[in-house]
Design an enzyme around this catalytic site. Structure first.
Site, PDB file in Angstrom:
ATOM      1  N   SER A   1      43.602  39.049  10.260  1.00  0.00           N
ATOM      2  CA  SER A   1      44.530  38.636  11.317  1.00  0.00           C
ATOM      3  C   SER A   1      45.519  39.763  11.520  1.00  0.00           C
ATOM      4  O   SER A   1      46.281  40.100  10.608  1.00  0.00           O
ATOM      5  CB  SER A   1      45.272  37.370  10.889  1.00  0.00           C
TER       6      SER A   1
ATOM      7  N   HIS B   1      40.645  39.191  14.214  1.00  0.00           N
ATOM      8  CA  HIS B   1      41.259  37.927  14.628  1.00  0.00           C
ATOM      9  C   HIS B   1      42.627  38.249  15.236  1.00  0.00           C
ATOM     10  O   HIS B   1      43.473  38.876  14.588  1.00  0.00           O
ATOM     11  CB  HIS B   1      41.413  37.014  13.405  1.00  0.00           C
TER      12      HIS B   1
ATOM     13  N   ASP C   1      46.106  36.902  17.079  1.00  0.00           N
ATOM     14  CA  ASP C   1      46.961  35.730  17.214  1.00  0.00           C
ATOM     15  C   ASP C   1      47.902  35.886  18.403  1.00  0.00           C
ATOM     16  O   ASP C   1      48.830  36.692  18.368  1.00  0.00           O
ATOM     17  CB  ASP C   1      47.762  35.528  15.921  1.00  0.00           C
TER      18      ASP C   1
ATOM     19  N   MET D   1      50.719  34.262  20.648  1.00  0.00           N
ATOM     20  CA  MET D   1      51.744  33.200  20.601  1.00  0.00           C
ATOM     21  C   MET D   1      52.727  33.373  21.743  1.00  0.00           C
ATOM     22  O   MET D   1      53.063  34.505  22.116  1.00  0.00           O
ATOM     23  CB  MET D   1      52.505  33.268  19.277  1.00  0.00           C
TER      24      MET D   1
ATOM     25  N   HIS E   1      42.804  33.872  19.026  1.00  0.00           N
ATOM     26  CA  HIS E   1      43.369  32.561  18.690  1.00  0.00           C
ATOM     27  C   HIS E   1      44.612  32.338  19.545  1.00  0.00           C
ATOM     28  O   HIS E   1      45.656  32.943  19.309  1.00  0.00           O
ATOM     29  CB  HIS E   1      43.721  32.572  17.186  1.00  0.00           C
TER      30      HIS E   1
ATOM     31  N   MET F   1      47.737  30.490  20.715  1.00  0.00           N
ATOM     32  CA  MET F   1      48.739  29.491  20.328  1.00  0.00           C
ATOM     33  C   MET F   1      49.750  29.452  21.468  1.00  0.00           C
ATOM     34  O   MET F   1      50.890  29.919  21.345  1.00  0.00           O
ATOM     35  CB  MET F   1      49.375  29.880  18.991  1.00  0.00           C
TER      36      MET F   1
ATOM     37  N   MET G   1      43.433  24.790  10.855  1.00  0.00           N
ATOM     38  CA  MET G   1      44.639  25.486  10.408  1.00  0.00           C
ATOM     39  C   MET G   1      45.058  24.947   9.044  1.00  0.00           C
ATOM     40  O   MET G   1      45.186  23.737   8.855  1.00  0.00           O
ATOM     41  CB  MET G   1      45.786  25.294  11.410  1.00  0.00           C
TER      42      MET G   1
ATOM     43  N   ASP H   1      42.325  29.126   8.651  1.00  0.00           N
ATOM     44  CA  ASP H   1      43.343  30.143   8.973  1.00  0.00           C
ATOM     45  C   ASP H   1      44.699  29.723   8.419  1.00  0.00           C
ATOM     46  O   ASP H   1      45.222  28.669   8.786  1.00  0.00           O
ATOM     47  CB  ASP H   1      43.405  30.266  10.512  1.00  0.00           C
TER      48      ASP H   1
HETATM   49  C1  DX5 Z   1      49.216  31.696  11.898  1.00  0.00           C
HETATM   50  C2  DX5 Z   1      48.091  32.619  12.316  1.00  0.00           C
HETATM   51  C3  DX5 Z   1      47.325  33.244  11.191  1.00  0.00           C
HETATM   52  C4  DX5 Z   1      48.145  34.009  10.209  1.00  0.00           C
HETATM   53  C5  DX5 Z   1      47.397  34.278   8.947  1.00  0.00           C
HETATM   54  O1  DX5 Z   1      49.690  31.005  12.992  1.00  0.00           O
HETATM   55  O2  DX5 Z   1      47.163  31.915  13.112  1.00  0.00           O
HETATM   56  O3  DX5 Z   1      46.217  33.991  11.687  1.00  0.00           O
HETATM   57  O4  DX5 Z   1      48.645  35.183  10.725  1.00  0.00           O
HETATM   58  O5  DX5 Z   1      48.251  34.940   8.065  1.00  0.00           O
HETATM   59  P1  DX5 Z   1      48.342  34.591   6.525  1.00  0.00           P
HETATM   60  O6  DX5 Z   1      47.013  34.937   5.920  1.00  0.00           O
HETATM   61  O7  DX5 Z   1      49.445  35.453   6.030  1.00  0.00           O
HETATM   62  O8  DX5 Z   1      48.661  33.116   6.398  1.00  0.00           O
HETATM   63 ZN    ZN Z   2      45.138  32.799  13.720  1.00  0.00          ZN
END
Ligand code: DX5
Ligand code: ZN
Length: 275
Positions: A66, A91, A93, A95, A124, A126, A195, A230
């Site tokens: 990630s 991956h 993220d 947001m 991903h 969010m 999650m 995740d």
């Molecule tokens: C959280 C993200 C994850 C996160 C994982 O909202 O979707 O992908 O960054 O990071 P770690 O492994 O540090 O929990």
């Molecule tokens: Zn993620």
């Protein structure tokens, strides 16, 4: 020139009109040779096979870095380090500071990564109302697009849209959301993202409720559906998740807070394979 073809030229990929992989399209990245071309490169909706999904299936268990916790000032160097470590996909993220109380990046960063690497991009989302951006993320180069069940009134139309855009369709649920919320949509999913922390931040503690969900999901979906977990995945939690049925493991801190990405990824993959 049609839009699909011009986009492929822009991304530097070969035209692959029949939806099958061209294993010989490039020779500059081991991982790309292993994975071939991916879903977003196919532009005939009737022939789409989402090759990324089938190739990830063939490679499981897979540890996905990630990039949330990577060094964004040296994105290219980070990507090269991950390629050298032999990762199967990245991956990403996304947001929006609305659906989750944190803000990261959007299409321009995904597009920059697309230009930097041929690795599949597992995006991903969010964000609130993810339906607004499905086509834009496909155009930016996403191969798999996952959104949250908590962000939509009805996940069905968007899952269909993502597939018809040529991407793998993923549905995510937070630790507090019961499995029942996604059950009606499982047949439309290429991937289910469980999650194990509330979406929003890296570095949180693993919530064991994810393990029960994975176990139940493994019995509820066909073996071709990828089960991704995740949040808080590390040497002490990855084995339990693998045993429960997860086959894709998203990892932030346990890779990016270690000095040697390769060693961390190798050890995690090894631990996941033992189960
Ligand atoms: C959280 C993200 C994850 C996160 C994982 O909202 O979707 O992908 O960054 O990071 P770690 O492994 O540090 O929990
Ligand atoms: Zn993620």
């Amino acid at each position: 020139m049609n839009a699909g073809l011009s986009r492929q030229r822009r991304l530097g990929h070969e035209h692959i009109p029949d939806g099958r992989d061209n294993e010989h399209a490039t020779s500059d990245a081991t991982t790309f040779r292993a994975f071939g071309s991916c879903g977003h490169l196919n532009f005939d909706a009737h022939l789409m096979t989402r090759p990324c999904i089938s190739r990830l299936r063939a490679a499981v268990p897979v540890v996905l870095p990630s990039l949330l916790l990577c060094d964004f000032g040296n994105l290219e160097r980070e990507v090269r380090r991950l390629e050298e470590a032999g990762v199967a996909a990245l991956h990403l993220d996304v947001m929006d500071g609305n659906f989750v109380p944190n803000l990261t990046y959007g299409m321009p960063v995904v597009e920059s990564l697309r230009r930097l690497t041929k690795l599949p991009l597992d995006v991903h989302l969010m964000i609130a109302r993810p339906d607004r951006f499905a086509a834009a993320f496909r155009d930016a180069g996403s191969d798999i697009l996952t959104f949250h069940i908590e962000a939509v009134p009805d996940a069905g139309p968007l899952l269909d849209q993502i597939r018809s855009l040529g991407m793998g369709a993923g549905l995510a649920l937070n630790p507090a959301t019961p499995l029942e919320a996604i059950r009606p949509y499982l047949r439309q999913c290429d991937l289910v993202l469980v999650m194990s922390v509330p979406a929003g931040f890296g570095g949180q503690g693993f919530q064991p409720v994810a393990v029960d969900k994975l176990r139940e999901l493994r019995g509820a979906v066909t073996s071709d559906v990828l089960l991704e977990v995740d949040g808080g995945i590390n040497q002490s939690t990855i084995g339990t998740c693998a045993k429960a049925g997860a086959n894709l493991f998203v990892v932030g801190s346990a890779i990016f807070r270690s000095a040697d990405y390769s060693a961390a990824i190798r050890a995690l993959t090894q631990r996941a394979s033992e189960n």
